[in-house]
Design an enzyme around this catalytic site. Structure first.
Site, short mmCIF file in Angstrom:
data_model
loop_
_atom_site.label_atom_id
_atom_site.label_comp_id
_atom_site.label_asym_id
_atom_site.label_seq_id
_atom_site.Cartn_x
_atom_site.Cartn_y
_atom_site.Cartn_z
N SER A 41 7.53 -0.31 -7.55
CA SER A 41 6.14 -0.11 -7.17
C SER A 41 5.19 -1.07 -7.88
CB SER A 41 5.74 1.35 -7.45
OG SER A 41 6.25 1.78 -8.69
N GLU A 42 5.65 -1.69 -8.94
CA GLU A 42 4.92 -2.79 -9.59
C GLU A 42 5.91 -3.68 -10.31
OE1 GLU A 42 1.64 -1.92 -12.22
OE2 GLU A 42 0.89 -0.32 -10.91
#
Length: 470
Positions: free
Chosen positions: A365-366
């Site tokens: 997600s990051e």
């Protein structure tokens, strides 16, 4: 040998950012957040004295920005909703209809452009009215959050592809109660433990309400996770690493995904009188309402060794009472952030989730690289030639590909970030985007990495020398 790495069909390609870091204030009646308050009180603590009023001005430019998402190959994007915009009173009154209209328009525009909205409910931007009641250390905030969450499920449930209760819940605990980088900057572990517990309880209560609505989407959480490596196989080093891992990794991962609390961590907190208050009903709610999907934010590993010096027991209780960070000789660094670059860590993280957390559906997600003074790499056509970011992405994705091939249930990769965005007290010191931002004019220009990202997502992969993998 160079070969084509190809990811599974329907892989989620995109990026992420937060409301506070990108939208600017806008004109919907957004209330004060902790960041707005802190900047008004101590602007000297923000790089170049740049606060959150304008940031990337996404509020006024979202249609053009979504066009740029399309031009850089996005099929998904994680935004966050502004709690203070949707509930200027903190979440206990009526929802702000102007804010609802803004977010519905924004997400509808994304869907029109075949970009899936991943909706995150909380990303560090506590409404100041709730912080004055104690923030996450208060049960009132938990109830206000659940009201806010349920309202969002009902208003945007037809638009959200997946939902997330919060991003990096460890961050505000470290920053507010342990390390002095979040307002209001207390140093008090026990109150931090209370805030952490109530954050976990709010997550579970929101999931409980979400399940009642029978939406087609799933709900989970975004966690920042660093694999913890001991300096050596010496038993004292490995014990130090296990303790650090309990504090920084298992503290949120275990209750939010398994519904249980890490036994080693609980034992330490009991021994040192740092346990939060809770009820048996709280524990039941947490055990029965866990994440359905998990976002993994990975930037750097954590390297730990046994303490070499005694602890001053007249200092505040902190996790570092039990270990020291190990500065490993020869490590490769992103000198601008002070972070180690260790690509294999993303593989080790995914394998941990596979082996110890039921191989829950997950995605990166990051992941990304912040670099200062990127104007040094300006090409003749005004484009940032950021080959370093392209190589960083490819090296990490190669290890992610290895994890997927070995059975990890990883469904996508989101870069931090899309357009250079405001980065809390660092403001615009380091740039992370696929698209550069001129602060004076708000002009956006796709970087070389943005062109690479587009090509990569069109081909669902890239050429890579797989001999580099270990």
């Amino acid at each position: 040998m160079e070969k084509k790495i190809v990811f599974p069909e329907d892989f989620w390609w995109g990026s992420a950012w937060s409301a506070e870091q990108s939208e600017g204030t806008g004109d919907t009646g957004k209330a004060e957040t902790i960041w707005k308050r802190w900047f008004s009180e101590e602007p000297n603590r923000f790089y170049d004295r740049i606060g959150p009023d304008v940031t990337t001005d996404h509020f006024n430019r979202y249609k053009d920005d979504i066009r740029l998402m399309k031009e850089t190959g996005h099929n998904s994007f994680r935004l966050s909703l502004s709690w203070a915009r949707l509930f200027p009173d903190g979440g206990r009154g009526e929802i702000n209809r102007k804010a609802v209209d803004f977010y519905r328009d924004l997400m509808s525009e994304m869907i029109k452009n075949d970009i899936k909205p991943f909706i995150n409910l909380y990303h560090f931007d506590m409404p100041m009215k709730l912080q004055e009641l104690g923030g996450w250390a208060s049960r009132e905030t938990v109830e206000a959050y659940v009201n806010y969450a349920v309202s969002c499920f009902k208003e945007f449930g037809d638009l959200g592809y997946h939902w997330f209760t919060s991003n990096e819940p460890l961050g505000p605990i470290l920053g507010t109660y342990l390390e002095d980088f979040h307002y209001p900057n207390f140093i008090d572990f026990k109150e931090g433990a209370q805030a952490a517990f109530y954050t976990i309880l709010a997550h579970a209560k929101a999931i409980k309400e979400f399940k009642k609505l029978n939406l087609k989407s799933k709900i989970g959480v975004i966690l920042n996770l660093s694999p913890t490596y001991p300096r050596s196989s010496n038993k004292w080093d490995t014990e130090a690493a296990e303790t650090a891992d309990a504090f920084y990794t298992r503290s949120f991962l275990d209750p939010m995904v398994k519904g249980t609390f890490n036994k080693k961590l609980v034992s330490i907190l009991k021994e040192y009188d740092q346990m939060p208050d809770y009820t048996e009903e709280d524990l039941k709610i947490i055990s029965e309402n866990t994440a359905q999907i998990l976002g993994l934010n990975y930037y750097e590993p954590r390297r730990v060794k046994a303490r070499l010096t005694a602890v001053n027991k007249n200092s505040p209780f902190l996790p570092e009472w039990f270990f020291e960070l190990h500065n490993m000789p020869g490590k490769r660094m992103n000198i601008y952030r002070g972070w180690e670059i260790y690509e294999k860590g993303i593989y080790d993280l995914c394998m941990d989730i596979k082996e110890n957390y039921g191989n829950i559906e997950s995605f990166i997600s990051e992941n990304g690289m912040g670099v200062a003074d990127e104007e040094r790499f300006l090409g003749e056509n005004g484009q940032i030639i950021d080959e370093y970011r392209i190589n960083y992405i490819k090296d990490h994705l190669a290890y992610l590909y290895k994890a997927v091939n070995e059975g990890c249930n990883i469904k996508g990769y989101h870069l931090w970030t899309f357009i250079d965005c405001w980065s809390w007290i660092n403001a615009y010191k380091n740039r992370y985007g696929l698209v550069s931002l001129d602060l004076a004019t708000q002009k956006r220009t796709i970087k070389k990495s943005g062109e690479f990202f587009k090509k990569m997502t069109e081909e669902n992969g890239f050429l890579y020398d797989t001999d580099k993998l270990v």
